[in-house]
Design a protein around this motif. Structure first.
Motif, mmCIF file in Angstrom:
data_model
loop_
_atom_site.group_PDB
_atom_site.id
_atom_site.type_symbol
_atom_site.label_atom_id
_atom_site.label_comp_id
_atom_site.label_asym_id
_atom_site.label_seq_id
_atom_site.Cartn_x
_atom_site.Cartn_y
_atom_site.Cartn_z
ATOM 1 N N GLY A 168 0.655 -1.572 -0.247
ATOM 2 C CA GLY A 168 -0.227 0.053 -0.118
ATOM 3 C C GLY A 168 1.188 1.076 -0.121
ATOM 4 O O GLY A 168 0.439 2.413 -0.551
ATOM 5 N N GLY A 169 1.767 1.080 0.599
ATOM 6 C CA GLY A 169 2.788 1.943 0.845
ATOM 7 C C GLY A 169 3.068 2.606 -0.395
ATOM 8 O O GLY A 169 4.057 4.344 -1.420
ATOM 9 N N GLY A 170 3.795 1.500 -1.377
ATOM 10 C CA GLY A 170 4.135 1.280 -2.481
ATOM 11 C C GLY A 170 3.369 2.287 -3.904
ATOM 12 O O GLY A 170 3.703 2.790 -4.888
ATOM 13 N N CYS A 171 2.045 1.816 -3.767
ATOM 14 C CA CYS A 171 1.380 2.124 -4.512
ATOM 15 C C CYS A 171 0.366 3.699 -4.579
ATOM 16 O O CYS A 171 0.565 4.239 -5.161
ATOM 17 C CB CYS A 171 -0.362 0.938 -3.708
ATOM 18 N N PHE A 172 0.498 4.045 -2.646
ATOM 19 C CA PHE A 172 0.809 5.615 -2.308
ATOM 20 C C PHE A 172 1.453 6.431 -3.540
ATOM 21 O O PHE A 172 1.088 7.770 -3.497
ATOM 22 C CB PHE A 172 0.817 5.289 -0.815
ATOM 23 N N TYR A 173 2.692 6.338 -2.910
ATOM 24 C CA TYR A 173 4.064 7.124 -3.746
ATOM 25 C C TYR A 173 3.666 6.858 -4.841
ATOM 26 O O TYR A 173 3.750 8.384 -5.935
ATOM 27 C CB TYR A 173 5.067 6.724 -3.383
ATOM 28 N N LEU A 174 3.478 6.286 -5.637
ATOM 29 C CA LEU A 174 3.011 5.847 -6.806
ATOM 30 C C LEU A 174 2.013 7.332 -7.692
ATOM 31 O O LEU A 174 2.337 7.322 -8.403
ATOM 32 C CB LEU A 174 3.058 4.466 -7.310
ATOM 33 N N VAL A 175 1.356 6.493 -7.491
ATOM 34 C CA VAL A 175 -0.248 7.482 -7.322
ATOM 35 C C VAL A 175 -0.252 8.896 -6.753
ATOM 36 O O VAL A 175 -0.467 9.876 -7.458
ATOM 37 C CB VAL A 175 -1.313 7.803 -6.484
ATOM 38 N N ALA A 176 0.693 9.559 -5.620
ATOM 39 C CA ALA A 176 1.089 10.575 -5.138
ATOM 40 C C ALA A 176 1.816 11.117 -5.999
ATOM 41 O O ALA A 176 2.038 12.254 -6.666
ATOM 42 C CB ALA A 176 2.011 11.040 -3.803
ATOM 43 N N LEU A 177 3.405 10.463 -6.886
ATOM 44 C CA LEU A 177 4.485 10.904 -7.847
ATOM 45 C C LEU A 177 3.248 11.430 -9.028
ATOM 46 O O LEU A 177 3.721 12.490 -9.899
ATOM 47 C CB LEU A 177 5.320 10.249 -8.197
ATOM 48 N N MET A 178 2.700 10.448 -9.497
ATOM 49 C CA MET A 178 1.854 10.855 -10.430
ATOM 50 C C MET A 178 0.895 11.830 -10.986
ATOM 51 O O MET A 178 1.330 12.585 -11.847
ATOM 52 C CB MET A 178 1.486 9.660 -10.930
ATOM 53 N N PHE A 179 0.644 11.984 -9.825
ATOM 54 C CA PHE A 179 -0.374 12.883 -9.214
ATOM 55 C C PHE A 179 0.263 15.134 -9.303
ATOM 56 O O PHE A 179 -0.215 15.157 -10.249
ATOM 57 C CB PHE A 179 -1.321 13.352 -8.147
ATOM 58 N N ILE A 180 1.694 14.535 -9.255
ATOM 59 C CA ILE A 180 1.818 16.058 -8.855
ATOM 60 C C ILE A 180 2.321 16.350 -10.415
ATOM 61 O O ILE A 180 3.197 17.657 -11.230
ATOM 62 C CB ILE A 180 3.818 15.770 -8.220
ATOM 63 N N VAL A 181 3.204 15.208 -11.216
ATOM 64 C CA VAL A 181 3.697 15.307 -11.970
ATOM 65 C C VAL A 181 2.959 15.829 -13.396
ATOM 66 O O VAL A 181 2.594 16.357 -14.601
ATOM 67 C CB VAL A 181 4.836 13.650 -12.737
ATOM 68 N N GLU A 182 1.753 14.955 -13.344
ATOM 69 C CA GLU A 182 0.852 15.482 -14.901
ATOM 70 C C GLU A 182 -0.146 16.548 -14.219
ATOM 71 O O GLU A 182 -1.038 16.921 -14.729
ATOM 72 C CB GLU A 182 -0.436 13.631 -14.259
ATOM 73 N N GLU A 183 -0.576 16.615 -12.584
ATOM 74 C CA GLU A 183 -1.251 17.979 -12.523
ATOM 75 C C GLU A 183 -0.955 18.409 -11.461
ATOM 76 O O GLU A 183 -0.697 19.794 -11.269
ATOM 77 C CB GLU A 183 -2.764 17.309 -12.082
ATOM 78 N N GLY A 184 -0.050 17.871 -10.531
ATOM 79 C CA GLY A 184 0.472 18.846 -9.188
ATOM 80 C C GLY A 184 1.457 20.115 -9.567
ATOM 81 O O GLY A 184 1.070 21.301 -9.064
ATOM 82 N N LEU A 185 2.007 19.849 -10.649
ATOM 83 C CA LEU A 185 3.355 20.473 -10.799
ATOM 84 C C LEU A 185 2.057 22.021 -11.501
ATOM 85 O O LEU A 185 2.776 23.315 -11.868
ATOM 86 C CB LEU A 185 3.913 20.692 -11.556
ATOM 87 N N ARG A 186 1.117 22.107 -12.161
ATOM 88 C CA ARG A 186 0.162 22.751 -12.310
ATOM 89 C C ARG A 186 -0.461 23.342 -11.259
ATOM 90 O O ARG A 186 -0.807 25.014 -11.234
ATOM 91 C CB ARG A 186 0.231 22.447 -13.685
ATOM 92 N N THR A 187 -1.198 22.990 -10.509
ATOM 93 C CA THR A 187 -2.582 23.081 -9.484
ATOM 94 C C THR A 187 -1.532 23.614 -8.806
ATOM 95 O O THR A 187 -2.545 24.079 -7.920
ATOM 96 C CB THR A 187 -3.594 22.268 -9.584
ATOM 97 N N ILE A 188 -1.064 22.770 -8.421
ATOM 98 C CA ILE A 188 -0.013 23.025 -6.726
ATOM 99 C C ILE A 188 1.204 23.606 -6.838
ATOM 100 O O ILE A 188 2.169 22.770 -6.791
ATOM 101 C CB ILE A 188 -0.264 21.673 -5.776
ATOM 102 N N PRO A 189 2.099 24.382 -7.330
ATOM 103 C CA PRO A 189 3.499 24.515 -7.656
ATOM 104 C C PRO A 189 4.551 24.037 -6.836
ATOM 105 O O PRO A 189 5.523 23.073 -7.436
ATOM 106 C CB PRO A 189 3.846 25.859 -8.715
#
Length: 278
Positions: free
Chosen positions: A236-257
């Motif tokens: 679960g920890g590994g999956c959480f980090y993958l989801v979090a990293l993908m969010f940052i790369v694909e959305e977060g860098l734009r919406t949460i600089p």
């Protein structure tokens, strides 16, 4: 001053609060991110939570229809949903982030147990092959993820598929003084791992709490084999980090600089989890 977009849901707000007009409401801005805006609107003793979501937050209404309502999950009651705007019952004014007590973390472990106790139809939405696919989209992982892929495959044989909240952290856990509730469900999905319990324990430890009583409370509530829970936590920890990293790369860098500053730490924690699985 209340935002103009509240006019689109004024009828259910006024009905729930018994306010004579929108102008009579007291508004309290609770949260404002690039992809969501959350208000508490009150009139006298009556209050509701109104949330406007875009991007990844837009689909929370669909998650209510798919998981929360039919499975009676511990979430705020949905009063109205439409065009990315939710009107929700006010589940409480105190979050676990505001008051991070040991008792609150134990209660949250029981919430995870409740969520996972609901029998669901449908297959896992985080199959082993998704690890490689997500790593490719993230593009910054320089270590071998095969231990995570193999452990996730094992869980699909050993553990039941259940609802994963996807952002089970103290700011999303609310109490009215009697009952605890999980809020913010747009990232919910089906999987056999325990990322929700993992993130809960991760935050508890960072605040100086002991992890073992929290895990023990979950095991007691579910009757799950402790060895299996240990594997579910790591995966679960590994999956959480993958989801979090993908969010940052694909959305977060734009919406949460500022999320760009989270990447290195998340990569280090992902590598540690994968190493523990090897």
């Amino acid at each position: 001053m209340l935002p103009a977009w509240l006019e689109t849901v004024s009828d259910p707000i006024l009905q729930a609060t018994e306010a004579p007009s929108v102008e009579a409401l007291h508004g309290e801005l609770l949260r404002q991110w690039g992809s969501s805006e959350v208000w508490r609107l009150s009139y006298g003793l009556h209050s509701v939570i109104v949330k406007r979501g875009t991007d990844g937050q837009y689909g929370e209404g669909a998650m209510y229809q798919r998981f929360v309502i039919p499975l009676d999950l511990p979430a705020p009651e949905l009063i109205h949903a439409g065009d990315g705007v939710l009107v929700l019952a006010d589940a409480g004014r105190v979050t676990l982030e505001q008051e991070p007590t040991a008792e609150g973390f134990l209660a949250a472990a029981e919430l995870v147990a409740t969520i996972r106790s609901r029998s669901v139809d449908g297959s896992s939405e985080f199959p082993p092959e998704r690890v490689k696919e997500m790593a490719g989209r993230i593009g910054r992982i320089g270590f071998d993820l095969s231990p995570l892929t193999e452990a996730l495959a094992g869980l699909h044989r050993e553990a039941p598929t259940a609802v994963v909240h996807g952002d089970f952290v103290p700011k999303n856990l609310v109490t009215d003084g009697t009952r605890w509730t999980a809020i913010d469900w747009p990232g919910a999905y089906l999987a056999p791992h325990l990322s929700d319990l993992y993130t809960l324990v991760r935050d508890a430890v960072s605040l100086g709490h002991d992890r073992e009583p929290i895990i023990a409370r979950y095991i007691e509530a579910t009757g799950t084999d402790p060895a299996l829970v240990d594997r579910q936590l790591l995966v679960g920890g590994g999956c959480f980090y993958l989801v979090a990293l993908m969010f940052i790369v694909e959305e977060g860098l734009r919406t949460i600089p500022e999320s760009k500053n989270w990447i290195d730490g998340l990569l280090t924690e992902l590598e540690d989890v994968v190493g523990a699985l090897a």
